[in-house]
Scaffold this motif. Structure first.
Motif, PDB file in Angstrom:
ATOM      1  N   ILE A  76       4.406  -6.300   5.449  1.00  0.00           N
ATOM      2  CA  ILE A  76       4.209  -4.986   6.073  1.00  0.00           C
ATOM      3  C   ILE A  76       3.123  -4.245   5.304  1.00  0.00           C
ATOM      4  CG2 ILE A  76       5.329  -2.755   6.567  1.00  0.00           C
ATOM      5  CD1 ILE A  76       8.014  -4.295   6.566  1.00  0.00           C
ATOM      6  N   CYS A  77       2.219  -3.605   6.026  1.00  0.00           N
ATOM      7  CA  CYS A  77       1.163  -2.874   5.328  1.00  0.00           C
ATOM      8  C   CYS A  77       0.857  -1.569   6.054  1.00  0.00           C
ATOM      9  CB  CYS A  77      -0.099  -3.732   5.248  1.00  0.00           C
ATOM     10  SG  CYS A  77      -1.419  -3.000   4.262  1.00  0.00           S
ATOM     11  N   SER A  78       0.718  -0.503   5.320  1.00  0.00           N
ATOM     12  CA  SER A  78       0.307   0.752   5.948  1.00  0.00           C
ATOM     13  C   SER A  78      -1.202   0.733   6.160  1.00  0.00           C
ATOM     14  CB  SER A  78       0.712   1.953   5.092  1.00  0.00           C
ATOM     15  OG  SER A  78       0.175   1.864   3.806  1.00  0.00           O
ATOM     16  N   LYS A 101       0.769  -1.240   0.000  1.00  0.00           N
ATOM     17  CA  LYS A 101       0.000   0.000   0.000  1.00  0.00           C
ATOM     18  C   LYS A 101       0.801   1.292   0.000  1.00  0.00           C
ATOM     19  CE  LYS A 101      -3.663   2.135  -0.611  1.00  0.00           C
ATOM     20  NZ  LYS A 101      -3.441   2.495  -2.016  1.00  0.00           N
ATOM     21  N   ASP A 102       1.922   1.362   0.697  1.00  0.00           N
ATOM     22  CA  ASP A 102       2.583   2.661   0.836  1.00  0.00           C
ATOM     23  C   ASP A 102       3.197   3.168  -0.472  1.00  0.00           C
ATOM     24  OD1 ASP A 102       4.559   0.389   1.696  1.00  0.00           O
ATOM     25  OD2 ASP A 102       5.817   2.051   1.058  1.00  0.00           O
ATOM     26  N   LEU A 120       2.667  -6.839   9.678  1.00  0.00           N
ATOM     27  CA  LEU A 120       3.088  -5.726  10.526  1.00  0.00           C
ATOM     28  C   LEU A 120       2.386  -4.484   9.986  1.00  0.00           C
ATOM     29  CD1 LEU A 120       4.990  -4.370  12.654  1.00  0.00           C
ATOM     30  CD2 LEU A 120       6.607  -4.056  10.795  1.00  0.00           C
ATOM     31  N   TRP A 121       1.431  -3.975  10.749  1.00  0.00           N
ATOM     32  CA  TRP A 121       0.679  -2.797  10.314  1.00  0.00           C
ATOM     33  C   TRP A 121       1.350  -1.546  10.853  1.00  0.00           C
ATOM     34  CZ3 TRP A 121      -3.451  -4.104   7.273  1.00  0.00           C
ATOM     35  CH2 TRP A 121      -3.990  -5.386   7.424  1.00  0.00           C
ATOM     36  N   TRP A 122       1.425  -0.537  10.040  1.00  0.00           N
ATOM     37  CA  TRP A 122       1.922   0.748  10.558  1.00  0.00           C
ATOM     38  C   TRP A 122       0.951   1.847  10.157  1.00  0.00           C
ATOM     39  CZ3 TRP A 122       4.011   4.701   7.267  1.00  0.00           C
ATOM     40  CH2 TRP A 122       4.199   4.311   5.923  1.00  0.00           C
TER      41      TRP A 122
END
Lengths: 326, 461
Positions: free
Chosen positions: B158-160, B86-87, B183-185
């Motif tokens: 990893i996903c925003s 996504k980012d 890992l969500w940020w």
């Protein structure tokens, strides 16, 4: 002034403490499946936008960023109306940054409310309002299981607006042989309305209303006693309370929602789940399969689009669903 | 090896490839003749595309279409694979600052149903997983994860989250439900600073409160920690600074290429190849060195053609600014067949094209670039950039291409079109491009023709 909020995770006690009257926008707005909904616009977000555009200028609106559609509805409104605020609701909670975001949004909202006729509360006032809301939530949560579907919706709406417990009476109990149902989803149409009546007429009994207009809006009952010696403490308390106790599916991950839901479905012997979404609500719609897999119960997905009550198609689907469960 | 610029069918490319080999072209490690992607990988869409005839374009296509093989090879060599979602351009800068870490975007699987013309079955499988057509074609990545037939399972995902599209967020959550931990940020919705609030001027000409930049910096620090743990090496400030310099090397090349192509009097390179070149910016297609080499070659080719006034399209083509990437690559071919030419783009990752500041702490710089993402702020800010770039490149029309099921498309098109029409007076059109658009091509063509007709009519006689 009345302050209409699009999410139960914007603290009504914070708004009350500033001398304004919090309202859930879902109590006045209906989904608006206008022509634009064929282009992907969420009927509920569209309904909120139209409600905000139509209200008198004195009313304030607080949108939330929990979903993209609501965020963009705010953008569409902000160009035309000054009395709207976008509250940045973090989706994650695993680190300090979301807490700082939430805290900063509360402070910003406070300043915004003060600029619009509110009075900055002193610490005793904050403590009083926060305690009042907390006590009401706990009292309501403990009693919810015994309420009828309509009582639940009205009691939550009353709590949200007044921070107090009031349960309308005179509801005939559902027949004992009715099918226990859970109602999941974001928002119900204004007042709870005919979906609840229809489910009961068809032989269902809603033993768990897990929409934002129902029990889920109270968050988890695991609430600490507020220890507040300053305004900063109040902000910190509310930040923790709303980040740690809110139950919603936009959280990432959204496992807290499932952890909250599972024991309730079991304890209340729920046999079927009605997942109530608005047309073009991706977040809830995409949970249907996960809910089915997680709890092994049949799920009836309803996509509300009609501005006035249940569509004949949705009414028929609920009827068929309950016929099979009976 | 140089030939007059032309677009070729795949059949014509067979002959062209042999010509290039005969002229001394050495086959690349990423692939030989383009037909191999059809015969070996099932990328059937290539048979219906028109492709630029340069050796640079051949290398570009081979780099892009061979990524899954490259990732598998990297895994076999012991490298760590990071799936970042996504980012679009931020987390890979962190990942590629560490040794033996490769980052890729599983989101890229959204083009698989197009490339394989649905023979992959991914969208049908996504339906069966509860991810129906009301969601964007990125849903194809979920069955791709489950079957492992397209890209290798990442060592870290990893996903925003936060200010992201609802459909994407729902799809990624479903992926986690199906057993792929993420890992969500948090990336907050970018807002304008309040009066008196300290703020930062971000790349891309937008502003954000300093507090938001700090929160994103903290989140990226957390992501960096996870990447360091995966790599077994701490991500130092100097390593990240070097990673940012490398990212900027790619961005500078790409900006030079875009400026050369979009500002030329004719089109030195076609739209499709330019789209692929832009995509290289977000994660270097898992091969930084090759990305740089390919971009240098494309820039040289575009420069040579522009200098020799050799164009791949009629110089009288209508100059079109295109908003959002197309689910079906053929749509860009179609625009050109109808007499259009891309002279400016916003494919949703303009923040991956802007230079990352090198005069501040590296993580803060990366936070600033993350916050300048056009998709996390108000659509009016995105529209303002579209207007600026339309002016810069002399666009005559704007096409807003909707992505089926994407939540951001519901409202932003109207905002962008309104600002373009009111500010510049340009004709605009909005259309939706599905992953395989063949059956809709007549409708799409009519709409494209109409907007270009109006643009032509506005030209001074």
């Amino acid at each position: 002034m009345s302050v209409f909020c699009t999410s139960p995770w914007i603290p009504p006690e914070w708004i009350s403490a500033y001398g304004h009257e919090p309202r859930g926008v879902w109590t006045v707005s209906r989904p608006r499946a206008s022509a634009s909904c064929s282009e992907g616009i969420c009927a509920f977000a569209n309904g909120c936008l139209e409600a905000a555009a139509a209200r008198v200028e004195d009313d304030l609106f607080v949108f939330d960023s929990g979903c993209d559609q609501m965020r963009r509805a705010f953008d569409a409104l902000a160009g035309h109306r000054q009395n709207a605020f976008l509250f940045n609701l973090p989706a994650t909670g695993q680190s300090l940054a979301p807490r700082r975001i939430y805290r900063s949004e509360l402070e910003r909202l406070g300043r915004w409310l003060a600029e619009r006729g509110g009075s900055v509360p002193d610490t005793p006032r904050l403590l009083q309002v926060i305690r009042q809301h907390r006590d009401a939530r706990l009292q309501l949560a403990a009693a919810m299981e015994g309420y009828s579907a309509r009582q639940c919706v009205q009691a939550v709406a009353h709590y949200y607006a007044h921070g107090a417990v009031w349960v309308p009476g005179n509801f005939a109990p559902a027949p004992a042989n009715s099918v226990p149902l859970a109602l999941l989803g974001g928002h119900l149409p204004a007042g709870g309305g005919d979906p609840l009546d229809h489910m009961e007429r068809c032989g269902g009994r809603i033993v768990l209303n897990a929409t934002a207009a129902g029990e889920r809006a109270l968050g988890s009952e695991d609430e600490a006693e507020p220890a507040i010696g300053s305004a900063e403490d109040a902000v910190e308390f509310l930040t923790r309370r709303y980040l740690e106790n809110s139950i919603d599916i936009f959280h990432r991950p959204n496992s807290r929602f499932y952890q909250w839901l599972g024991p309730r479905l079991h304890a209340r012997r729920v046999r079927g789940i009605v997942l109530w979404t608005q047309v073009n609500c991706d977040l809830w719609r995409a949970e249907a399969q996960a809910v089915r897999e997680a709890f092994g119960r049949p799920v009836c997905l309803i996509e509300e689009e009609a501005a006035e009550g249940l569509s004949p198609r949705d009414a028929g689907r609920i009827e068929a669903f309950l016929e099979l469960l009976r | 090896m140089n030939a007059a610029p032309r677009k070729l069918s795949l059949d014509e490319w067979d002959g062209r490839y042999q010509e290039l080999i005969n002229a001394g072209l050495r086959p690349s490690s990423h692939g030989g003749p383009l037909r191999e992607h059809v015969t070996q990988r099932g990328d059937l869409r290539l048979c219906r595309l028109q492709l630029d005839n340069s050796a640079a374009a051949l290398r570009l296509w081979n780099l892009v279409l061979s990524e899954n093989d490259r990732l598998r090879q990297a895994r076999a060599n012991g490298d760590k694979i990071v799936g970042t979602m996504k980012d679009l351009g931020t987390v890979p800068v962190l990942a590629y600052s560490l040794p033996r870490v490769r980052a890729f975007y599983p989101d890229g699987a959204w083009w698989t149903p197009c490339l394989m013309e649905g023979s992959d079955g991914l969208l049908r499988q996504a339906d069966a997983l509860g991810l129906e057509a009301s969601l964007c074609p990125v849903r194809a990545m979920v069955p791709a994860f489950l079957h492992g037939q397209h890209f290798p399972a990442p060592d870290l995902l990893i996903c925003s989250s936060g200010a992201v599209c609802d459909d994407f967020s729902a799809i990624a959550q479903r992926l986690e439900n199906l057993g792929f931990p993420i890992l969500w940020w948090e990336i907050p919705r970018r807002r304008s600073p309040d009066p008196g609030e300290p703020f930062c001027c971000l790349p891309g000409g937008v502003r954000a409160p300093r507090g938001q930049v700090e929160c994103v910096r903290e989140e990226l620090e957390r992501v960096g920690g996870a990447l360091s743990a995966l790599a077994g090496t701490a991500l130092t400030t100097s390593a990240l600074a070097a990673g940012i310099q490398r990212a900027n090397q790619v961005r500078r090349l790409l900006n030079a290429l875009r400026t050369r192509v979009h500002s030329a009097s004719g089109a030195p390179l076609p739209a499709l190849e330019m789209l692929l070149a832009e995509v290289l910016a977000i994660h270097y297609c898992s091969d930084f060195e090759q990305t740089v080499a390919v971009l240098e070659e494309l820039l040289a080719e575009a420069s040579r053609r522009a200098a020799e006034r050799q164009f791949v399209l009629d110089p009288g083509s209508v100059r079109v600014f295109w908003v959002n990437p197309v689910a079906d690559l053929r749509a860009l071919n179609r625009l050109e067949e109808l007499g259009g030419r891309i002279c400016g783009t916003d494919y949703m990752f303009t923040h991956a094209l802007d230079l990352i500041p090198e005069d501040m702490a590296p993580l803060t710089a990366l936070a600033q670039i993350a916050l300048s993402d056009p998709m996390i702020g108000p659509a009016t800010a995105r529209a303002a950039r579209v207007v600026r770039e339309c002016r810069a490149f002399g666009a005559e029309a704007v096409v807003v291409s909707r992505i089926p099921g994407a939540s951001h498309c519901a409202r932003e098109g109207a905002v962008i079109r309104q600002m373009v029409e009111e500010t510049l007076g340009l004709p605009t059109v909005e259309l939706e491009v599905p992953p395989v658009s063949d059956s809709l091509l007549p409708v799409l063509s009519s709409r494209l023709q109409a907007v270009m007709e109006i643009a032509r009519a506005r030209r001074p006689s």
